[in-house]
Motif scaffolding. Structure first.
Motif, PDB file in Angstrom:
ATOM      1  N   SER A   1       0.606  12.417  -9.419  1.00  0.00           N
ATOM      2  CA  SER A   1      -0.248  13.557  -9.096  1.00  0.00           C
ATOM      3  C   SER A   1       0.344  14.866  -9.621  1.00  0.00           C
ATOM      4  O   SER A   1       1.534  15.125  -9.478  1.00  0.00           O
ATOM      5  N   SER A   2      -0.531  15.671 -10.208  1.00  0.00           N
ATOM      6  CA  SER A   2      -0.068  16.974 -10.703  1.00  0.00           C
ATOM      7  C   SER A   2      -0.274  18.073  -9.656  1.00  0.00           C
ATOM      8  O   SER A   2       0.251  19.173  -9.798  1.00  0.00           O
ATOM      9  N   ASP A   3      -1.024  17.771  -8.606  1.00  0.00           N
ATOM     10  CA  ASP A   3      -1.293  18.740  -7.540  1.00  0.00           C
ATOM     11  C   ASP A   3      -0.221  18.607  -6.454  1.00  0.00           C
ATOM     12  O   ASP A   3      -0.098  17.562  -5.824  1.00  0.00           O
ATOM     13  N   PRO A   4       0.570  19.651  -6.248  1.00  0.00           N
ATOM     14  CA  PRO A   4       1.655  19.567  -5.255  1.00  0.00           C
ATOM     15  C   PRO A   4       1.186  19.199  -3.844  1.00  0.00           C
ATOM     16  O   PRO A   4       1.852  18.439  -3.145  1.00  0.00           O
ATOM     17  N   LYS A   5       0.043  19.751  -3.421  1.00  0.00           N
ATOM     18  CA  LYS A   5      -0.450  19.437  -2.074  1.00  0.00           C
ATOM     19  C   LYS A   5      -0.873  17.976  -1.971  1.00  0.00           C
ATOM     20  O   LYS A   5      -0.594  17.302  -0.971  1.00  0.00           O
ATOM     21  N   GLU A   6      -1.537  17.461  -2.998  1.00  0.00           N
ATOM     22  CA  GLU A   6      -1.953  16.053  -3.001  1.00  0.00           C
ATOM     23  C   GLU A   6      -0.729  15.151  -3.057  1.00  0.00           C
ATOM     24  O   GLU A   6      -0.665  14.127  -2.386  1.00  0.00           O
ATOM     25  N   ARG A   7       0.256  15.531  -3.851  1.00  0.00           N
ATOM     26  CA  ARG A   7       1.488  14.747  -3.953  1.00  0.00           C
ATOM     27  C   ARG A   7       2.150  14.642  -2.580  1.00  0.00           C
ATOM     28  O   ARG A   7       2.540  13.550  -2.145  1.00  0.00           O
ATOM     29  N   GLN A   8       2.235  15.753  -1.880  1.00  0.00           N
ATOM     30  CA  GLN A   8       2.864  15.749  -0.551  1.00  0.00           C
ATOM     31  C   GLN A   8       2.045  14.928   0.442  1.00  0.00           C
ATOM     32  O   GLN A   8       2.598  14.176   1.240  1.00  0.00           O
ATOM     33  N   ARG A   9       0.717  15.051   0.379  1.00  0.00           N
ATOM     34  CA  ARG A   9      -0.150  14.286   1.277  1.00  0.00           C
ATOM     35  C   ARG A   9       0.045  12.783   1.065  1.00  0.00           C
ATOM     36  O   ARG A   9       0.183  12.021   2.027  1.00  0.00           O
ATOM     37  N   LEU A  10       0.105  12.376  -0.201  1.00  0.00           N
ATOM     38  CA  LEU A  10       0.289  10.959  -0.507  1.00  0.00           C
ATOM     39  C   LEU A  10       1.670  10.464  -0.082  1.00  0.00           C
ATOM     40  O   LEU A  10       1.808   9.365   0.460  1.00  0.00           O
TER      41      LEU A  10
ATOM     42  N   LYS B   1       0.832  -1.199   0.000  1.00  0.00           N
ATOM     43  CA  LYS B   1       0.000   0.000   0.000  1.00  0.00           C
ATOM     44  C   LYS B   1       0.875   1.261   0.000  1.00  0.00           C
ATOM     45  O   LYS B   1       0.585   2.229  -0.725  1.00  0.00           O
ATOM     46  N   ALA B   2       1.948   1.248   0.775  1.00  0.00           N
ATOM     47  CA  ALA B   2       2.865   2.387   0.814  1.00  0.00           C
ATOM     48  C   ALA B   2       3.481   2.609  -0.566  1.00  0.00           C
ATOM     49  O   ALA B   2       3.594   3.755  -1.029  1.00  0.00           O
ATOM     50  N   ARG B   3       3.845   1.536  -1.240  1.00  0.00           N
ATOM     51  CA  ARG B   3       4.408   1.647  -2.590  1.00  0.00           C
ATOM     52  C   ARG B   3       3.377   2.229  -3.554  1.00  0.00           C
ATOM     53  O   ARG B   3       3.685   3.106  -4.372  1.00  0.00           O
ATOM     54  N   GLU B   4       2.129   1.762  -3.457  1.00  0.00           N
ATOM     55  CA  GLU B   4       1.065   2.274  -4.310  1.00  0.00           C
ATOM     56  C   GLU B   4       0.822   3.763  -4.070  1.00  0.00           C
ATOM     57  O   GLU B   4       0.628   4.530  -5.019  1.00  0.00           O
ATOM     58  N   LEU B   5       0.837   4.168  -2.808  1.00  0.00           N
ATOM     59  CA  LEU B   5       0.641   5.582  -2.482  1.00  0.00           C
ATOM     60  C   LEU B   5       1.784   6.434  -3.038  1.00  0.00           C
ATOM     61  O   LEU B   5       1.560   7.534  -3.551  1.00  0.00           O
ATOM     62  N   ASP B   6       2.996   5.921  -2.936  1.00  0.00           N
ATOM     63  CA  ASP B   6       4.150   6.646  -3.451  1.00  0.00           C
ATOM     64  C   ASP B   6       4.053   6.794  -4.971  1.00  0.00           C
ATOM     65  O   ASP B   6       4.346   7.857  -5.522  1.00  0.00           O
TER      66      ASP B   6
ATOM     67  N   ASP C   1       3.530  11.704   2.322  1.00  0.00           N
ATOM     68  CA  ASP C   1       3.543  11.639   3.785  1.00  0.00           C
ATOM     69  C   ASP C   1       2.836  10.380   4.281  1.00  0.00           C
ATOM     70  O   ASP C   1       3.319   9.707   5.196  1.00  0.00           O
ATOM     71  N   LYS C   2       1.696  10.077   3.678  1.00  0.00           N
ATOM     72  CA  LYS C   2       0.946   8.889   4.081  1.00  0.00           C
ATOM     73  C   LYS C   2       1.752   7.623   3.787  1.00  0.00           C
ATOM     74  O   LYS C   2       1.813   6.709   4.618  1.00  0.00           O
ATOM     75  N   ALA C   3       2.409   7.585   2.634  1.00  0.00           N
ATOM     76  CA  ALA C   3       3.247   6.434   2.281  1.00  0.00           C
ATOM     77  C   ALA C   3       4.403   6.287   3.267  1.00  0.00           C
ATOM     78  O   ALA C   3       4.727   5.176   3.698  1.00  0.00           O
ATOM     79  N   ARG C   4       5.009   7.402   3.638  1.00  0.00           N
ATOM     80  CA  ARG C   4       6.137   7.373   4.584  1.00  0.00           C
ATOM     81  C   ARG C   4       5.700   6.857   5.954  1.00  0.00           C
ATOM     82  O   ARG C   4       6.380   6.036   6.573  1.00  0.00           O
ATOM     83  N   ARG C   5       4.526   7.339   6.429  1.00  0.00           N
ATOM     84  CA  ARG C   5       4.011   6.871   7.732  1.00  0.00           C
ATOM     85  C   ARG C   5       3.697   5.376   7.694  1.00  0.00           C
ATOM     86  O   ARG C   5       4.023   4.642   8.632  1.00  0.00           O
TER      87      ARG C   5
END
Length: 63
Positions: A28-37, A17-22, A39-43
């Motif tokens: 993602s073309s949206d910088p905020k969404e990219r960062q959110r994803l 799942k972390a790999r898929e999120l990464d 961060d979620k992958a890292r956690r």
């Protein structure tokens, strides 16, 4: 299925799942969404590492 096998399966799923999120973050073309994803992958990756270490007895949870 015994406890260690269940734990390994859970860790494997978390890492997948972390790999898929990464990967989704990279697409993602949206910088905020990219960062959110990312961060979620890292956690999720950190959580899977911790669970894996606990399952092998490398670390002990706080009591």
């Amino acid at each position: 299925m015994n406890q260690p096998e269940e734990s390994r399966g859970r860790v494997r799923q978390m890492r997948e799942k972390a790999r898929e999120l990464d990967e989704a973050a990279e697409r993602s073309s949206d910088p905020k969404e990219r960062q959110r994803l990312k961060d979620k992958a890292r956690r999720l990756s950190a959580q899977s590492d911790q669970e894996s270490a606990m399952a092998t007895g490398d670390i002990y949870p706080d009591r």
